[in-house]
Each structure stands twice: as C-alpha cells, then as structure tokens.
Design an enzyme around this catalytic site. Sequence first.
Site, PDB file in Angstrom:
ATOM      1  N   HIS A 138     -16.931 -18.768  39.334  1.00  0.00           N
ATOM      2  CA  HIS A 138     -16.239 -18.238  40.507  1.00  0.00           C
ATOM      3  C   HIS A 138     -16.965 -17.052  41.141  1.00  0.00           C
ATOM      4  CE1 HIS A 138     -12.061 -20.062  39.279  1.00  0.00           C
ATOM      5  NE2 HIS A 138     -12.962 -20.970  39.599  1.00  0.00           N
ATOM      6  N   CYS A 171     -16.361 -26.688  36.338  1.00  0.00           N
ATOM      7  CA  CYS A 171     -15.660 -26.220  37.535  1.00  0.00           C
ATOM      8  C   CYS A 171     -16.335 -26.851  38.748  1.00  0.00           C
ATOM      9  CB  CYS A 171     -15.724 -24.695  37.607  1.00  0.00           C
ATOM     10  SG  CYS A 171     -15.005 -23.979  39.109  1.00  0.00           S
ATOM     11  N   HIS A 172     -15.557 -27.150  39.776  1.00  0.00           N
ATOM     12  CA  HIS A 172     -16.109 -27.831  40.951  1.00  0.00           C
ATOM     13  C   HIS A 172     -16.561 -26.874  42.048  1.00  0.00           C
ATOM     14  CE1 HIS A 172     -11.528 -28.185  41.770  1.00  0.00           C
ATOM     15  NE2 HIS A 172     -11.973 -27.052  42.244  1.00  0.00           N
ATOM     16  N   ASN A 189      -8.681 -22.179  33.218  1.00  0.00           N
ATOM     17  CA  ASN A 189      -9.082 -20.830  33.599  1.00  0.00           C
ATOM     18  C   ASN A 189      -8.294 -19.790  32.800  1.00  0.00           C
ATOM     19  OD1 ASN A 189     -11.045 -21.312  35.642  1.00  0.00           O
ATOM     20  ND2 ASN A 189      -9.415 -21.928  37.039  1.00  0.00           N
ATOM     21  N   ARG A 214      -8.710  -7.748  58.725  1.00  0.00           N
ATOM     22  CA  ARG A 214      -9.996  -8.149  59.295  1.00  0.00           C
ATOM     23  C   ARG A 214     -10.471  -9.485  58.727  1.00  0.00           C
ATOM     24  NH1 ARG A 214     -15.704  -7.423  58.111  1.00  0.00           N
ATOM     25  NH2 ARG A 214     -15.253  -6.381  56.132  1.00  0.00           N
TER      26      ARG A 214
END
Length: 438
Positions: free
Chosen positions: A198, A168-169, A146, A265
């Site tokens: 991502h 990428c997994h 990355n 939150r």
Amino acid sequence: MKIAFVGAGSVVFTQGLLADLLAFPEFADVHIALHDIDQDRLATALAAARHIAQVRGAKPAITAHLERRPALDGADFVINIVQVGMGEATRTDFEVPARHGLRQTIGDTLGIGGIFRALRTFPLLRGLGADMAEVCPRAWLLNYTNPMAMNVQYLAEATGLTRVVGLCHSVYWTMRGLADLVGVPYEEIVYRSAGVNHQAWILRFEHEGVDLYPRLAELAERDPELRRRVRFDMFRRLGFYPTETSEHSCEYVPWYLRHDSEIERLRVPIGDYLDIVAANEADYERTRSALAMGEPPAVEGTMEYAPQVIHSIATGVPRTVYGNVPNHGLIPNLPATGAVEVPCLVDATGVQPTRADPLPPQLAALNRAYLSVTDLVVRAAVEDEPRHIRHAAMADPATAATLPVEAIWRLCDDMVIAHADRLQPGLRAVLASEVRPG
C-alpha cells in the site's frame, strides 16, 4: 491437489478467487476446502462454490468446515482471507478514534485502525501457523488479510512458517489506471515497483523504451482535477507515483488528515472504509438471497494473484507477480526484518522474490517510518509488551501529527478496552496513567 480457504465466509472475494481457479482446466478436479466459523456464511460460500464449478464446467470436490484443522489437513495451498471481528470491529476502529479527534479513511494498514486490526488478527495467525505445521507443513500460505506488512512479519517471526507470501492487487490496478491515463495499452507498458504494501512506488514506467513519467506529469499540470488527488500530490513532490489509492495513501504520511484545508483541497473522504464495509455487507446479503432463490449471481473472474501463483507452482508455467515477503536484503535501504513488496518469480520451484536497487532516499524515508510502526506492533505481540502498542501509535505519522502524546495513550487504552476479548491476554492492560521514568 487441495486448496483451503480460511475465512471463506468473505463470500464475494471467495467467489472471485474460485472463478479464477476453476477457469484453469488443470484444476477441474481439485479439492476445495472452505472454512469459516460463521455457519450461515459458510453455507453461502458452499452454495456459491458449487454454482461456480457448474458454470465453469469443473467437477472439484468441495467441502465445508466449521473447524479449521479438517479444512487444512493435507492442503497444498492455504488462502487466508479472514477479517477478525468483521464489520463490528471495523466500526469500532473508526468510532473510538473519532471521539478522540483522529481522522481515518481506510484504517486497515497503519494508524490506530491498522494497529488494532493486526493485534486482533495475530492470535488467529498463530493458531493457523500451528495447525499448518502439523497437518500441512509443506503448504504455501497465500495471505490476503490486512494489515499485510504486519501480518507477514508476524507470520515469519511467530509461527516459523517459511512458505508465506502476501498478495495484494494494488500494483496491478495502479498500472491499469496509469496506462489508461497516458493512453497506452496495459499490455504494452513496462513497469517495476518496490516498497511496502500500500506504499510501494512505481520506479519504472515505460512504453517502447520511452519513459512515461513526463507524460503523466504533463497531464497533471494540464488537469487541475488530477492535482486534487493525494497520489498526484505525492507524485509531484516525491517524483514517483505510489501504488495505492489516495484514500489509502493519505493515511501513511503526516501531511493531510490533520488539516481541514488539505482534506478540502484533495477531496479526502473521511471514514471511507465504513461505506465499503456497508457495501460488502449488502453484497453478501444479495448473494445469499440470490443463491437461496435459485438465481445465483454471474460468475466473474478477478485477475487476483493467488490463482496465478497456484497455477504456476502446480504446472511450472512461469509468471511474475508482486508479493509481500520478509525483506532480508531485497530492498537494501529498508529494515531487514520488515515485509516488503517486490516482484516475485513463480514456477514449479515456488515463489522467488527478486532483489531491488536501493530506493530513492525520499521514498525509503517514508517506507522506514511505515515499517517502524509495523515492527513495534509485531514486537508488542511477540514480546507480550502492551507499551509497544502505544509506542507504535506514537510513531505512526498521521496519529502523531494529530494528537498529543497523552491523548495517544488514552486512545490506545480505549481501543484496548473496546477490543479486549479479541486481543491476546498480555496486551489488555490499561496504561494511560503509567509513564515509567527513564
């Protein structure tokens, strides 16, 4: 057949990939070439590889190399898992921005952390590309390092390599998790994703011809704890589920990290990757000690894509994986030169990306912002233009939402100073006081 591992000292990841590779009977006698610049890590990787081969009942030729070119020489596949600077550089990526008031969670894809991780990786990628062009020009480069989109775009523009795919997994494990949530076996769901690494999107999610998105939305409405995840917040507002964890996803948009109320939150774990780095370092030490004491760890597969890609190209067995490749019209409403993540067909002819329909406009808007940052980082390196580092940081959604522009330039200066010896010389300039008119 020869498979070279660049950055093999990432021992835990190397072990998983080797466990998968050597589970294929066709690969029982392959040549595994391990390369790392850290002699201790390389020795540990070599011991782990020999143990895995024994457990798998395979007899590969396993060689270890402190120099890169001998490892690459004659390779058919090159797996890149390098992390330049390792934990020390990652801690810098968090500590320096934090002093400027900038929050990060993972810092390996966008943001200040992603920008500088890319800039210290690019010199290695340029050298890797030059070496491959000379000693294994027909090899496939399978990149795990990355920031994926930045690295794949840079490899395409700066090295001339064409047999490159980023793996990428995130899509696979996202779909595993969603299948569990809606109570449908993973093997029975039908799905399709597209976007950027991502920050891709689940565009199709079905079981026996029935759309599963309404069931997922109903679960979120009934369960207030699900609604306290960033990914579910984005799903509720955008209509599509993103392919990376909440810790990742919150960094690529301007809405969350700046606000204390949103962090509370949505339970956003600030600095989460620092804990991951510490855990990875501890895993390495445990593995190293166990191998030295003759008590090697269990051999476990990972379901990663690289072994599947290699097997399909070597044997002709067709598969579909998700890969990161230059766009060139694959997703029509995203920039042509950016790296996108799409389904790829793999067989004896290689990796063949498939074309997607235009993304829904709200999703394309976010992906374009992401790819704008990516492109500026690549431009900085390719054009040797240090101002583009600052332009990338100014365009980054989370950074721009938090810091005024002068603070962004000062932060970039501090990061350049902190990482100077890892950057190409032309990018080491300090520019906070230089604001060119016009």
